[in-house]
Structure formats: structure tokens, C-alpha cells
Design a protein around this motif. Sequence first.
Motif, PDB file in Angstrom:
ATOM      1  N   GLU A  20      -2.388   5.076 -10.233  1.00 34.01           N
ATOM      2  CA  GLU A  20      -3.847   5.110 -10.311  1.00 34.01           C
ATOM      3  C   GLU A  20      -4.254   4.005 -11.274  1.00 34.01           C
ATOM      4  O   GLU A  20      -4.280   4.192 -12.481  1.00 34.01           O
ATOM      5  CB  GLU A  20      -4.323   6.478 -10.789  1.00 34.01           C
ATOM      6  CG  GLU A  20      -3.972   7.619  -9.851  1.00 34.01           C
ATOM      7  CD  GLU A  20      -4.491   8.951 -10.359  1.00 34.01           C
ATOM      8  OE1 GLU A  20      -5.726   9.133 -10.407  1.00 34.01           O
ATOM      9  OE2 GLU A  20      -3.665   9.811 -10.719  1.00 34.01           O
ATOM     10  N   GLY A  27       2.510   6.810  -6.954  1.00 27.69           N
ATOM     11  CA  GLY A  27       1.433   7.574  -7.584  1.00 27.69           C
ATOM     12  C   GLY A  27       0.647   6.763  -8.590  1.00 27.69           C
ATOM     13  O   GLY A  27       0.159   7.306  -9.592  1.00 27.69           O
ATOM     14  N   ASP A  43       0.836  -1.208   0.000  1.00 28.06           N
ATOM     15  CA  ASP A  43       0.000   0.000   0.000  1.00 28.06           C
ATOM     16  C   ASP A  43       0.868   1.254   0.000  1.00 28.06           C
ATOM     17  O   ASP A  43       0.584   2.224  -0.719  1.00 28.06           O
ATOM     18  CB  ASP A  43      -0.921   0.004   1.220  1.00 28.06           C
ATOM     19  CG  ASP A  43      -2.173  -0.840   1.030  1.00 28.06           C
ATOM     20  OD1 ASP A  43      -2.280  -1.530  -0.002  1.00 28.06           O
ATOM     21  OD2 ASP A  43      -3.044  -0.822   1.937  1.00 28.06           O
ATOM     22  N   GLU A  44       1.936   1.245   0.816  1.00 23.19           N
ATOM     23  CA  GLU A  44       2.827   2.409   0.848  1.00 23.19           C
ATOM     24  C   GLU A  44       3.526   2.594  -0.490  1.00 23.19           C
ATOM     25  O   GLU A  44       3.652   3.728  -0.994  1.00 23.19           O
ATOM     26  CB  GLU A  44       3.871   2.266   1.965  1.00 23.19           C
ATOM     27  CG  GLU A  44       4.776   3.493   2.063  1.00 23.19           C
ATOM     28  CD  GLU A  44       5.915   3.360   3.066  1.00 23.19           C
ATOM     29  OE1 GLU A  44       6.556   4.393   3.368  1.00 23.19           O
ATOM     30  OE2 GLU A  44       6.185   2.230   3.531  1.00 23.19           O
ATOM     31  N   LYS A  50       1.150   3.967  -3.220  1.00 22.83           N
ATOM     32  CA  LYS A  50       0.904   5.403  -2.994  1.00 22.83           C
ATOM     33  C   LYS A  50       2.141   6.220  -3.347  1.00 22.83           C
ATOM     34  O   LYS A  50       2.049   7.278  -3.989  1.00 22.83           O
ATOM     35  CB  LYS A  50       0.514   5.637  -1.534  1.00 22.83           C
ATOM     36  CG  LYS A  50       0.195   7.091  -1.213  1.00 22.83           C
ATOM     37  CD  LYS A  50      -0.226   7.256   0.243  1.00 22.83           C
ATOM     38  CE  LYS A  50      -0.542   8.712   0.560  1.00 22.83           C
ATOM     39  NZ  LYS A  50      -0.953   8.885   1.999  1.00 22.83           N
ATOM     40  N   ASP A  51       3.315   5.716  -2.954  1.00 21.00           N
ATOM     41  CA  ASP A  51       4.561   6.424  -3.232  1.00 21.00           C
ATOM     42  C   ASP A  51       4.788   6.572  -4.736  1.00 21.00           C
ATOM     43  O   ASP A  51       5.289   7.607  -5.200  1.00 21.00           O
ATOM     44  CB  ASP A  51       5.723   5.663  -2.592  1.00 21.00           C
ATOM     45  CG  ASP A  51       7.053   6.363  -2.753  1.00 21.00           C
ATOM     46  OD1 ASP A  51       7.124   7.591  -2.535  1.00 21.00           O
ATOM     47  OD2 ASP A  51       8.045   5.689  -3.100  1.00 21.00           O
TER      48      ASP A  51
END
Length: 417
Positions: free
Chosen positions: A92, A90, A83-84, A87-88
Motif C-alpha cells: 500500500e 500487499g 501489478d500482480e 498485489k501479491d
Amino acid sequence: MELKRVVVTGLGALTPLGNTVSAYWEGLVNGISGAAPITHFDASKFKTQFACEVKGFDPHDFMDRKEARKVDPFVQYAIASTDEAVKDAGLEFSKLDTNRIGVIWGSGIGGLKTFLDEVVTFAKGDGTPRFNPFFIPKMLVDIAPGHISMRHGLRGPNFSAVSACASSTNAMIDAFNYIRMGMADIIITGGSEATINEAGIGGFNAMHALSTRNDDPKTASRPFDKDRDGFVSGEGSGAIILESLEHALARGAKIYAEVAGGGMSADAHHITASHPEGLGAKLAMSKAIADANFGYADIDYINVHGTSTPVGDISETKAIIDLFGEHAYKLNISSTKSMTGHLLGAAGAIEAIASILSVKNDIVPPTINHFTDDPDIDNNLNFTFNTAQERVVNAALSNTFGFGGHNASIIVKKYHS
């Protein structure tokens, strides 16, 4: 076929030094030990009563209680670090072709806690088989990438690499190869392990593999020190987003580093002990350097396997000297296991992250807990003892070696357009 360039665009870490990449890196650079008395179970009757546990982790920060009950801790760790990393980076996924995004994950043992709990429960009963319906899927090593793919809807290559302590490095090399051969655009790779339990500690104790320095846990992992007495168990997870350069540039991704090459070999020697002359280690490193189209002088830093075992540390240094010759004395070498302990199948992932951040930040994390030189080790090598060192790190090599004689080395370098 022209091979694609592969870059690192996201990182995630759950470690004994901290539950994010930034906390992990800060701990490494400051030479912090993650070792402490075991809290996961009552270890008072065990030869080893300490480990490098993950601290302050709550799986419910990443999944609801029902979902958390269905997965082993090693999967919980994998989901958290992924998850990290997602997100790191970016990412989508709704805007990307998820048929070309995969997950290749490493774990040496997988759901050991699940296996232990289920078998103990059965043994204490009347012989009637009452097993949890999630018993088998919770313990399977390959279930971690399965859960990650389902969480994000990723339909690309999906499997696990299992090669004991080399597992997550093998996973990263596989991911690197799939992308550069054009079989995927992005692969989430890395590894996770959760073996600090009665079976894990008891089993390694029976092999005389663990340090028993119960009076001073924080200095127990002391790679290359004369008085080292075995490794310290660690747990956690590391996730790395690998991506083809063209895909990363097209979506405007930040780039940490470029993957240059990977090498793998077998010792063909012993089920647990490394080859005394480091022949397999030397072969894996040389293959990685050849794959990267490097010369030996192009490597600035080696994050060594360096487990703090009497035989293994000696054989690895022999391999480095034999392979690199005079350049061996210009390298920085360090074992971050002196701080994190040995994360087994996840070691390669978090150590690759350390190598990536060394390349990005031009800092080499230390080998802590060095007190006495070992006369059987060439101490003219720069082991980066006790204090981090600033230097230009254009390329770093990360070594992981596993039971069964499995050896894997991966090289990361500074990204230049």
C-alpha cells in the motif's frame, strides 16, 4: 557497513505457460510446452514459424485504450506482471515512503515492435517524415521502469539493465545491492521482452540461432538433447518485489525466500558464442557463491541458462562440473526454457521466479523434451529430464548468459529468521 538482508515478498508473471504466477508454476511442474505456431504475424515464409507466445493477454485489463496505444508490448507486459507482484506483496504505497522505493528493470531489446512498425511505415511512404510522437519513448528500454514508477508514484532508484539475455538477472543483482547497502527499502525488479515479430524472428533466423523444427514445435526446445537445433523465441515478463528484511517484518509481509548473493562476469571471447570451456559462466557462479558466503555443497538446484543451442549447453555443463566437482552429481539441474522458450532479457526474471518457487515448494521443475543423450555432455548429471522431482531445495542458483559475453548468476535460499 553492515549489509542488510534482502527478501522476496511478491511475485508476478506473464509467460507462455500462463498469465499469472500460479498458472506459470503449474505449467512448469507439469512439464507443459508453451510452443505453438506464431500468431502475431504471418510467418509462412520464415525459416522458423513457431514460438512461445503469451496467450490470451489483453492490455486493456491493465490500462485504458489511450494508454495502451502509447506503450510498446514489452511495457504492457511489464505493467501486467508488476501489478500482480505489487498485489501479491500487499504493498500500500500511500502508507510507505515512496522516496525509498525504486524500480530496476531489465530488457535486452525493448520496443522492437514499435521500431519495426515506424520504420516500415516510413519506408512505404513518399519520404515525408511522418513519425508517431511516441515513437522514441515507446521503444526505449528504460521506459518500462519509468512507466512502473509513474503508475505507483515511486521516486527511488529507477533505471534499466541491458545485457542481452542476462539483463533481468543483472537488474535483480543491482536491486539486491541497492537494498542491502541501505539505498532503498523496496525495489520492484525483473524484466520483460516482446520480440516475436518479423524483425525478431527474421534476425535470429539470419544468425542460425533458432530451432527450425516447424513440424513439431512443442518438442523443439530440447536442452542437452543430442538433436537440439537452436533456441525457441519466447516473450513475456516477470516481476519480483525485493525488500529489506527489517522493512518486510515491520509491515508483516509474507516472505517467499531470501536473496543470498549474485555474481557477474564477461566471457571476453565472442559476440554471440559462449566460451567453449565455460570460463565466464564458471566465474559468475563462483562469484555468486562467494558473495553468499556459501560452500559449493550448499547449492541444491541450478536453473541453468540451457538454451538448447549446440555449443552453449555443452559449455555450461563443463562450467558446472569444473566448479562443483563431485557435488555437481548431487545437484538437480534443469532448463525451464524447454517449456517457456527463451525470453531473452526477461529470461532471468521468470527463471528466478521458478527458482524462488522451487525453494519455497521443494520441487524442481523438469527439463522436458529429452529423447537422446548427447555423447559430448556428461549425462551422469541430474538434468531432471522430463519429470519434476521433489527434493529439499535449501538454495537455488539461476544462470543467465547474454550476447556480448555477459554472464550473471543469482542465488536464493530458504528464509530463516
